[in-house]
Motif scaffolding. Structure first.
Motif, PDB file in Angstrom:
ATOM      1  N   THR A 291      34.223  47.396  25.170  1.00 38.87           N
ATOM      2  CA  THR A 291      35.154  46.622  24.324  1.00 38.87           C
ATOM      3  C   THR A 291      35.839  45.497  25.090  1.00 38.87           C
ATOM      4  N   PHE A 292      35.602  45.401  26.406  1.00 35.26           N
ATOM      5  CA  PHE A 292      36.203  44.332  27.193  1.00 35.26           C
ATOM      6  C   PHE A 292      35.432  43.027  27.012  1.00 35.26           C
ATOM      7  N   VAL A 293      36.151  41.905  27.111  1.00 35.95           N
ATOM      8  CA  VAL A 293      35.492  40.606  27.259  1.00 35.95           C
ATOM      9  C   VAL A 293      35.552  40.234  28.732  1.00 35.95           C
ATOM     10  N   HIS A 294      34.667  39.308  29.162  1.00 37.04           N
ATOM     11  CA  HIS A 294      34.522  39.031  30.587  1.00 37.04           C
ATOM     12  C   HIS A 294      34.961  37.632  30.985  1.00 37.04           C
ATOM     13  N   ASN A 295      35.540  36.888  30.058  1.00 32.05           N
ATOM     14  CA  ASN A 295      36.110  35.592  30.427  1.00 32.05           C
ATOM     15  C   ASN A 295      37.261  35.258  29.493  1.00 32.05           C
ATOM     16  N   LEU A 296      38.142  34.401  29.959  1.00 34.96           N
ATOM     17  CA  LEU A 296      39.373  34.093  29.240  1.00 34.96           C
ATOM     18  C   LEU A 296      39.110  33.300  27.963  1.00 34.96           C
ATOM     19  N   ALA A 297      38.064  32.459  27.980  1.00 34.71           N
ATOM     20  CA  ALA A 297      37.737  31.684  26.781  1.00 34.71           C
ATOM     21  C   ALA A 297      37.353  32.609  25.629  1.00 34.71           C
ATOM     22  N   ALA A 298      36.593  33.661  25.935  1.00 38.09           N
ATOM     23  CA  ALA A 298      36.202  34.623  24.898  1.00 38.09           C
ATOM     24  C   ALA A 298      37.415  35.389  24.389  1.00 38.09           C
ATOM     25  N   LEU A 299      38.356  35.709  25.289  1.00 40.86           N
ATOM     26  CA  LEU A 299      39.567  36.417  24.882  1.00 40.86           C
ATOM     27  C   LEU A 299      40.408  35.547  23.954  1.00 40.86           C
TER      28      LEU A 299
ATOM     29  N   PRO B 262      47.276  44.522  34.376  1.00 42.30           N
ATOM     30  CA  PRO B 262      47.811  45.872  34.616  1.00 42.30           C
ATOM     31  C   PRO B 262      46.793  47.003  34.621  1.00 42.30           C
ATOM     32  N   TYR B 263      45.657  46.814  33.931  1.00 39.24           N
ATOM     33  CA  TYR B 263      44.650  47.884  33.872  1.00 39.24           C
ATOM     34  C   TYR B 263      43.579  47.587  34.917  1.00 39.24           C
ATOM     35  N   VAL B 264      43.464  48.426  35.918  1.00 35.75           N
ATOM     36  CA  VAL B 264      42.619  48.154  37.083  1.00 35.75           C
ATOM     37  C   VAL B 264      41.155  47.893  36.719  1.00 35.75           C
ATOM     38  N   PRO B 265      40.514  48.664  35.814  1.00 35.39           N
ATOM     39  CA  PRO B 265      39.099  48.397  35.497  1.00 35.39           C
ATOM     40  C   PRO B 265      38.851  47.144  34.653  1.00 35.39           C
ATOM     41  N   ASP B 266      39.889  46.465  34.203  1.00 35.89           N
ATOM     42  CA  ASP B 266      39.729  45.260  33.396  1.00 35.89           C
ATOM     43  C   ASP B 266      38.917  44.231  34.184  1.00 35.89           C
ATOM     44  N   PRO B 267      37.771  43.769  33.663  1.00 39.94           N
ATOM     45  CA  PRO B 267      36.952  42.807  34.406  1.00 39.94           C
ATOM     46  C   PRO B 267      37.641  41.474  34.669  1.00 39.94           C
ATOM     47  N   LEU B 268      38.681  41.140  33.901  1.00 38.29           N
ATOM     48  CA  LEU B 268      39.413  39.898  34.146  1.00 38.29           C
ATOM     49  C   LEU B 268      40.305  39.995  35.377  1.00 38.29           C
ATOM     50  N   GLY B 269      40.536  41.216  35.864  1.00 41.11           N
ATOM     51  CA  GLY B 269      41.391  41.396  37.026  1.00 41.11           C
ATOM     52  C   GLY B 269      40.861  40.706  38.263  1.00 41.11           C
ATOM     53  N   LYS B 270      39.542  40.712  38.442  1.00 46.18           N
ATOM     54  CA  LYS B 270      38.957  40.098  39.634  1.00 46.18           C
ATOM     55  C   LYS B 270      39.218  38.600  39.690  1.00 46.18           C
ATOM     56  N   LYS B 271      39.329  37.969  38.523  1.00 48.27           N
ATOM     57  CA  LYS B 271      39.527  36.523  38.474  1.00 48.27           C
ATOM     58  C   LYS B 271      40.993  36.126  38.467  1.00 48.27           C
ATOM     59  N   TYR B 272      41.839  36.915  37.784  1.00 47.78           N
ATOM     60  CA  TYR B 272      43.176  36.420  37.479  1.00 47.78           C
ATOM     61  C   TYR B 272      44.328  37.229  38.062  1.00 47.78           C
ATOM     62  N   ASP B 273      44.091  38.461  38.478  1.00 52.10           N
ATOM     63  CA  ASP B 273      45.193  39.245  39.034  1.00 52.10           C
ATOM     64  C   ASP B 273      45.710  38.576  40.307  1.00 52.10           C
ATOM     65  N   GLY B 274      46.999  38.269  40.329  1.00 51.68           N
ATOM     66  CA  GLY B 274      47.601  37.609  41.478  1.00 51.68           C
ATOM     67  C   GLY B 274      47.621  36.092  41.394  1.00 51.68           C
ATOM     68  N   MET B 275      47.004  35.500  40.380  1.00 52.42           N
ATOM     69  CA  MET B 275      47.032  34.036  40.224  1.00 52.42           C
ATOM     70  C   MET B 275      48.446  33.572  39.895  1.00 52.42           C
ATOM     71  N   PRO B 276      48.946  32.511  40.528  1.00 53.82           N
ATOM     72  CA  PRO B 276      50.275  32.001  40.175  1.00 53.82           C
ATOM     73  C   PRO B 276      50.345  31.657  38.691  1.00 53.82           C
ATOM     74  N   ILE B 277      51.458  31.982  38.064  1.00 55.00           N
ATOM     75  CA  ILE B 277      51.591  31.756  36.634  1.00 55.00           C
ATOM     76  C   ILE B 277      51.435  30.284  36.281  1.00 55.00           C
TER      77      ILE B 277
END
Length: 268
Positions: free
Chosen positions: A67-75, A232-247
């Motif tokens: 049920t996850f999407v893998h890029n922000l444009a799709a979200l 916040p959810y560790v297995p979220d595939p978007l975490g690799k790209k965006y977790d820790g990115m400056p707002i």
């Protein structure tokens, strides 16, 4: 005259490409009023909790990775609403419409908007299909609860906001889980991006206020802030790209993606 007013409202909504919000939009206090404490305590799930050996039940379920999407444009495309909001100022956990699990609802104020009918300054309520209901107390003054958890230990610490939210309305069986908006993907768990503030900082308090002048201040502050976005959810595939990115960088990314989809940014 009544028909004329309705026609004008419909024309305005069509001109903006959005559907008008209904007067039946529910907020936390409305949802809590549907389930007062007496009703919660008498529910089958709370009765099970009262009868359990530890006077508490944790209902654990997993998140379907498909049920996850893998890029922000799709979200963004999947979302009915994309908004930047302040710290939540009210929340409640109650039982889901099906009565078989727990849902938590949050009231927030819109700071910035890219998609959806909510305007800057509006109250918005979103939900997450998890949480803990306080059922009451035993005769020995022990708290009794029923909790729904997703993914057990795969979550980072809780954040109160501000958040950048990608939300949509429930569909099909999801209507048995929540009322109103929920995160757009990941079974209702992908689409919440809290902004991490230093514990000792004063800026977070300014993003909590409901006053228009502080909302405007918060919007300008986040536009250049280096405080990181959290996935916040560790297995979220978007975490690799965006977790820790400056707002500030994340906001710019959302702005560009929204423009690519023909969406305008609304700010204070």
């Amino acid at each position: 005259m009544k028909k004329l007013i309705c026609a004008m409202l419909l024309a305005a909504s069509l001109a903006t490409g959005q559907s008008p919000r209904t007067s039946t939009e529910l907020h936390v206090k409305d949802i809590r009023a549907q389930q007062p404490q007496e009703k919660l305590a008498a529910s089958p799930l709370c009765q099970r909790a009262f009868e359990s050996p530890n006077h508490g039940i944790i209902q654990r379920t997993s998140v379907d990775p498909t049920t996850f999407v893998h890029n922000l444009a799709a979200l963004l495309e999947k979302s009915d609403e994309v908004v930047l909001v302040g710290t939540h100022y009210r929340s409640e956990s109650v039982f889901s419409p099906s009565g078989e699990s727990v849902t938590t609802y949050y009231d927030v104020k819109v700071i910035r908007s890219w998609k959806g009918p909510h305007e800057v300054g509006d109250n918005l309520t979103f939900s997450v299909p998890a949480g803990a209901v306080h059922c009451g107390m035993t005769e020995s003054h022990q708290s009794v609860y029923f909790s729904t958890m997703k993914g057990t230990v795969e979550w980072k610490v809780a954040y109160n906001g501000p958040y950048l939210l990608f939300l949509r309305h429930p569909q099909g069986k999801e209507m048995q889980l929540v009322q109103g908006l929920l995160p757009a993907a990941g079974g209702g768990f992908q689409g919440i991006f809290p902004i991490s503030f230093p514990v000792s900082g004063e800026d977070i308090s300014k993003c909590t206020s409901l006053l228009p002048e502080t909302r405007k201040w918060c919007d300008s502050f986040l536009e250049t802030s280096q405080n990181p976005v959290v996935v916040p959810y560790v297995p979220d595939p978007l975490g690799k790209k965006y977790d820790g990115m400056p707002i500030a960088d994340f906001l710019n990314l959302v702005r560009n993606l929204a423009a690519d989809q023909g969406l305008d940014e609304k700010r204070p």
